[in-house]
Design an enzyme around this catalytic site. Structure first.
Site, PDB file in Angstrom:
ATOM      1  CD  GLU A 132      -0.252   0.711  -6.196  1.00 23.66           C
ATOM      2  OE1 GLU A 132      -1.312   0.157  -6.517  1.00 23.66           O
ATOM      3  OE2 GLU A 132      -0.171   1.513  -5.246  1.00 23.66           O
ATOM      4  CG  ASP A 176      -0.667   2.335  -1.529  1.00 26.09           C
ATOM      5  OD1 ASP A 176      -1.244   1.643  -2.377  1.00 26.09           O
ATOM      6  OD2 ASP A 176      -1.121   3.415  -1.101  1.00 26.09           O
TER       7      ASP A 176
END
Length: 677
Positions: free
Chosen positions: A365, A329
């Site tokens: 990401e 993330d």
């Protein structure tokens, strides 16, 4: 590091560079504090002690003494019980109470002084666990070129399935009914939203809303307990083992960019009280926090102790739980040692040389909200990356936006402009149309605007531009023409995803026709609104998605490791990639600038650089028609003829003399065959 069970007792070790004294606090099964034991030993900045007589199940925490001097970044407060960052299990629930705050008062004028209330009654206790054996079962080891990722939420995937024995749990994910569905669909790799322990955000708790997605990490080792029946560690391990036995890989979505402690106004639960100035990146004033994550704080990934924590956590999940990879993330935070993103940051280098982690699938990401936070294509190998450019381009092309043909060509060919460097493979682009964050596929073709009112933020949250289209009615409709048009576009978009070069990722439920009612920020939807609705499965679309995945699997030319650059192949003198105009000629510069063009054709073969052992004579012609029914003049076949291999419309095409009529909003694939009849 952490609590290690040994013969005769337990060894405790924790990091703090600036603490003056560390107290190990022991608790009984009722949550009563029974002992406070100073850690007498210090090796560098590791404080440690062996306590004889303790066994597995012992509950504990830390109190850490040191300066409370916010201008220097120090917020030590021994009245606050702290969780061990290395704990593998927790006992008790976090209870939001003012005593969790390390500062006195309720606004910026008061955080200069420590709060004197004891927080122990409101903080989960760390638990000593038995050593976990190594995960030594055979792993699927699916090559990237054969990988199809399925992003799912543990609870959302299973909660409403009528045949799952333990819905909403880790065991539910590995239930025979779920595995049968995944096998029939043809996916290879399940990517789970965060299952490392997390908390409910205070602002959500105040509004009676849950933290459904789980991006507020509390523990980097202990699995989240809400998805377990009794023993989270054992049940996660069993889930992974069972999925492996059926040939599925397991990838975890992990959050190493921030913690749930938030900014200065957040609770003191762990790192803030252990050594705030080491664990977090702070502002020049020492008091504020760098907020590249958008959640209030940013982990100091340039610090050796933080790097060790992250690496130890990753290895634990691979070696002891058995997972096959990670999706990071807000990945750019991992490359921010001194502020700007650096693909050569130390943490990346450490991961890339690690003999355990280099065997894993590593997916970034590639954006955060810090300066220069959009880093698509900038990560070093062996990282793959989520490709939002693929998402937006595909949505806009099929919506009929002007000038999208040239952009679609780039993403169909693997987004080489972003990824073809540093020896990276074409599989580095993780292509997606939908993910947990945003509309579902059914909602992309059913809503022109977000509908997030239930989130309690006056519909201001979530993406404001979704490149979506309601196709004539906002939301659900019984109009047969609109429903048919939506079905055509869903099929076309899904086919685009699965026929493009790169690694495809599906959002769980898209194959079922799942909707979230137009909510594009479902982080609070821990309810039927956010769970997969298996009872309303669109069986025809489910079968279609499975057929496209099978078509991809049977045609290696659609899933190549090497980029296609319109080079001549030594094997047969044919060009590996040719773009054609609907009139049957190769695209010109003027054609690429034609903003009204809505039909694109690509002739593809195995890349010119493909070694002989992996090469083939297969040639496919892919036609993407975002406009109305259109005539396509087939390009000359070097040998044989072009025959229909696949169509999103699922039927034969009207014959023509050297041309075919392509249905509107469709994807069609032709195969070069030697048959000239």
């Amino acid at each position: 590091m952490g609590a290690t069970l040994r013969d005769g007792g337990v060894n405790f070790a924790m990091f703090s560079a600036h603490a003056t004294r560390v107290l190990l606090c022991l608790f009984d099964e009722h949550g009563e504090e029974t002992d406070q034991i100073p850690l007498p030993e210090r090796t560098g900045n590791i404080h440690h002690i062996f306590v004889s007589g303790l066994t597995a199940g012992q509950r504990y925490g830390y109190r850490v003494e040191g300066p409370y001097a916010v201008a220097q970044g120090h917020r030590f407060n021994p009245q606050k019980l702290l969780i061990d960052p290395y704990t593998r299990a927790l006992d008790g629930e976090l209870v939001w109470d003012p005593a969790l705050m390390g500062y006195e008062g309720a606004n910026t004028a008061y955080d200069l002084h420590p709060d004197r209330r004891d927080s122990a009654a409101f903080v989960p206790k760390s638990v000593v666990t038995e050593p976990l054996p190594l995960a030594d079962e055979p792993r699927p080891q699916v090559p990237w070129s054969e990988t199809v990722i399925y992003e799912a939420h543990v609870k959302g995937l299973t909660k409403q399935h009528p045949s799952v024995a333990d819905p909403g749990t880790y065991s539910g994910v590995a239930d025979p009914a779920i595995r049968a569905h995944l096998r029939a669909l043809g996916v290879t790799t399940i990517e789970l939203l965060p299952i490392q322990g997390f908390i409910e955000d205070a602002h959500l708790a105040d509004r009676g809303l849950p933290n459904y997605w789980g991006y507020q990490t509390l523990t980097f080792f202990a699995p989240e307990r809400r998805y377990a029946r009794a023993n989270p560690l054992a049940e996660v391990r069993d889930m992974v083992r069972t999925l492996h036995a059926d040939g599925f890989e397991v990838v975890l979505d992990v959050v190493y960019n921030h913690t749930c402690e938030g900014d200065w106004a957040g609770p003191t639960l762990m790192m803030r009280g252990l050594d705030n100035a080491s664990y977090y990146r702070l502002g020049p004033d020492g008091r504020s926090y760098v907020n590249d994550s958008g959640t209030g704080n940013t982990l100091n990934t340039g610090h050796p102790a933080v790097q060790r924590l992250i690496l130890d956590s990753l290895r634990f999940w691979v070696q002891h739980i058995g997972v096959d990879g990670f999706r990071f993330d807000l990945g750019p935070v991992l490359g921010r040692e001194n502020g700007p993103f650096d693909p050569g940051a130390a943490l990346f280098d450490i991961i890339r040389q690690d003999p355990v982690l280099t065997r894993c699938k590593l997916i970034a990401e590639p954006w955060d909200i810090g300066p220069g936070g959009y880093q698509l294509g900038a990560f070093p190998p062996p990282f793959a990356e989520w490709n939002d450019h693929f998402r937006d381009t595909t949505r806009r092309f099929w919506r009929g936006d002007a000038g999208q043909v040239r952009h679609l060509a780039g993403v169909i060919a693997g987004s080489a402009a972003q990824f073809d460097h540093s020896g990276r493979r074409a599989t580095s682009s993780v292509n997606l149309i939908t993910a947990h964050d945003g509309f579902t596929l059914a909602d992309v073709v059913s809503y022109s605007r977000r509908h997030n009112e239930v989130n309690g933020e006056d519909n201001r949250d979530g993406h404001s531009e979704n490149h979506s289209d309601n196709m004539g009615a906002e939301g659900r409709t019984d109009d047969p023409e609109i429903r048919a048009a939506r079905d055509r576009r869903r099929r076309a978009m899904m086919a685009t995803l699965l026929l493009a070069q790169g690694t495809p990722m599906l959002l769980a439920g898209d194959e079922l026709g799942n909707s979230q009612g137009g909510n594009n920020n479902g982080y609070t939807l821990d309810s039927a609104a956010g769970w997969l609705d298996w009872d309303t499965t669109d069986a025809d679309f489910l079968a279609f998605v499975g057929s496209v995945i099978a078509f991809r699997a049977s045609n290696p030319v659609l899933r190549q490791r090497r980029f296609l650059h319109a080079l001549k192949r030594t094997r047969d003198g044919q060009t590996d990639l040719i773009w054609f105009h609907p009139e049957g000629r190769q695209m010109t510069d003027a054609d690429w600038q034609d903003n009204d063009l809505l039909l694109l054709c690509a002739e593809i073969r195995m890349a010119a650089e493909t070694p002989a052992f992996a090469d083939s004579d297969t040639a496919l012609l892919l036609a993407f028609n975002a406009g109305p029914e259109s005539s396509l003049i087939l390009p000359p076949a070097p040998v044989g003829r072009w025959s229909l291999a696949f169509s999103t419309m699922g039927k034969s095409l009207p014959p023509g003399h050297g041309h075919v009529t392509l249905p509107g909003q469709s994807v069609t694939v032709f195969r070069l065959t030697s048959d000239t009849s």
